[in-house]
Design a protein around this motif. Sequence first.
Motif, PDB file in Angstrom:
ATOM      1  N   UNK A 122       1.130  -1.120   0.457  1.00  0.00           N
ATOM      2  CA  UNK A 122      -0.178  -0.248   0.123  1.00  0.00           C
ATOM      3  C   UNK A 122       0.375   1.027  -0.279  1.00  0.00           C
ATOM      4  N   UNK A 123       1.548   0.872   0.526  1.00  0.00           N
ATOM      5  CA  UNK A 123       2.890   2.311   0.931  1.00  0.00           C
ATOM      6  C   UNK A 123       3.702   2.736  -0.713  1.00  0.00           C
ATOM      7  N   UNK A 124       3.735   1.219  -0.725  1.00  0.00           N
ATOM      8  CA  UNK A 124       4.623   1.646  -2.309  1.00  0.00           C
ATOM      9  C   UNK A 124       3.660   2.251  -3.939  1.00  0.00           C
ATOM     10  N   UNK A 125       2.705   1.352  -3.829  1.00  0.00           N
ATOM     11  CA  UNK A 125       2.069   1.684  -4.546  1.00  0.00           C
ATOM     12  C   UNK A 125       1.730   3.175  -4.531  1.00  0.00           C
ATOM     13  N   UNK A 126       1.123   3.948  -3.372  1.00  0.00           N
ATOM     14  CA  UNK A 126       1.032   5.435  -2.257  1.00  0.00           C
ATOM     15  C   UNK A 126       1.899   6.495  -3.266  1.00  0.00           C
ATOM     16  N   UNK A 127       3.173   5.558  -3.367  1.00  0.00           N
ATOM     17  CA  UNK A 127       4.916   6.537  -3.571  1.00  0.00           C
ATOM     18  C   UNK A 127       4.936   6.018  -4.760  1.00  0.00           C
ATOM     19  N   UNK A 128       4.215   5.396  -6.031  1.00  0.00           N
ATOM     20  CA  UNK A 128       4.461   5.155  -7.266  1.00  0.00           C
ATOM     21  C   UNK A 128       5.374   4.378  -7.387  1.00  0.00           C
ATOM     22  N   UNK A 129       6.189   3.581  -6.419  1.00  0.00           N
ATOM     23  CA  UNK A 129       6.892   3.092  -6.223  1.00  0.00           C
ATOM     24  C   UNK A 129       8.526   3.467  -6.312  1.00  0.00           C
ATOM     25  N   UNK A 130       8.421   4.316  -5.746  1.00  0.00           N
ATOM     26  CA  UNK A 130       9.449   4.724  -5.793  1.00  0.00           C
ATOM     27  C   UNK A 130       9.831   5.267  -4.274  1.00  0.00           C
ATOM     28  N   UNK A 131       9.611   5.189  -3.323  1.00  0.00           N
ATOM     29  CA  UNK A 131       9.713   5.210  -2.217  1.00  0.00           C
ATOM     30  C   UNK A 131      10.906   4.092  -1.873  1.00  0.00           C
TER      31      UNK A 131
END
Length: 331
Positions: A122-131
Amino acid sequence: KEGKKCRICGGWNDYNGKKLIGCRRLLMEVCDAEGRTFLIEPERVNRAVGQVEFNESNNGAVGTPVDMIRLGGAPLSDYRISHKNWQVGDSLCINARGDHPLFQKRWSHNQWAAYGSDRCMELAEKDNFQGRDGFLGPLPDYEERCDSVHVKLNKWQVCGKFHGKNRWYLGPTLEDVDLEKELQDVFILLLDAKLSHGLDLSFVTHLFLLEPIDDAALLEQVTSRAHRLGCTGPVTIETVNVWQELDGETKKLAKDLSSVVQDEDRKVLSKAVCEHCYRSFESIETAEIHEQSCERNPDSEAVVDPFHLSSVYRDIKPPVPVPVCPSENIQ
């Protein structure tokens, strides 16, 4: 040395007196041609994909080919050694074997789900996998081609940042691992022939020559150094042929070429060598005939000349003890 072993990636973290919180081993996030994203250890990188391999891959390679100039002229297989050579988007060839014996077994999807992998996605998708979020889950199933998979490098960071306990990770960390002491002991030493001079091999038990040594003096120096420097146990010496089996025509060509090959630096001709006295001969047949009557061959019936230089290699009896005068005659 003293440190802790990460339960997630198996990376070793040296203890320098400060509290170990997160694993400092670098992990790579890569993406394959089918769009699947996953984490890998840098040791899984077989090589960086150059321009020639990229063009010949028939659209199998992804990302951007790597120029050898960036590696300072080093081969593309050295790409994984230093992260200073890495760039986002690099095309890599990796080993995606899940049960690789050199890597720690990865946790299953069910175990990762218990540690919060759903929240991580969920956190990765929120950051467009750039986090910074990601987890070292099971590798994709590539069946037979798992030893050579082309991927694109997305990003890299230490294991502790991928698995942030303050964000989503609920599993064990380095704080839950006790300090260990690991004995640093070298059990295999691989050396080039140029590095054989001045080496202390008093501890050695086996010598494996990965190629024949044509220089008789160098061969005897290498094989006898262990006993000369105090090794009391037996030493086994074997010559291992590491090249693949060649066909008949290639063998004949290689034999013809080896008879005329000459080392320009040492001016040593490629010749056959006697396994007992290390003398050089023009052919293997001549060397085998000599071995049958070689004075240093224990199975031969050769008569040894005690005044010949070769006698120093055999057992020499100690001199007769000097008689001692009776104590009463000593003034």
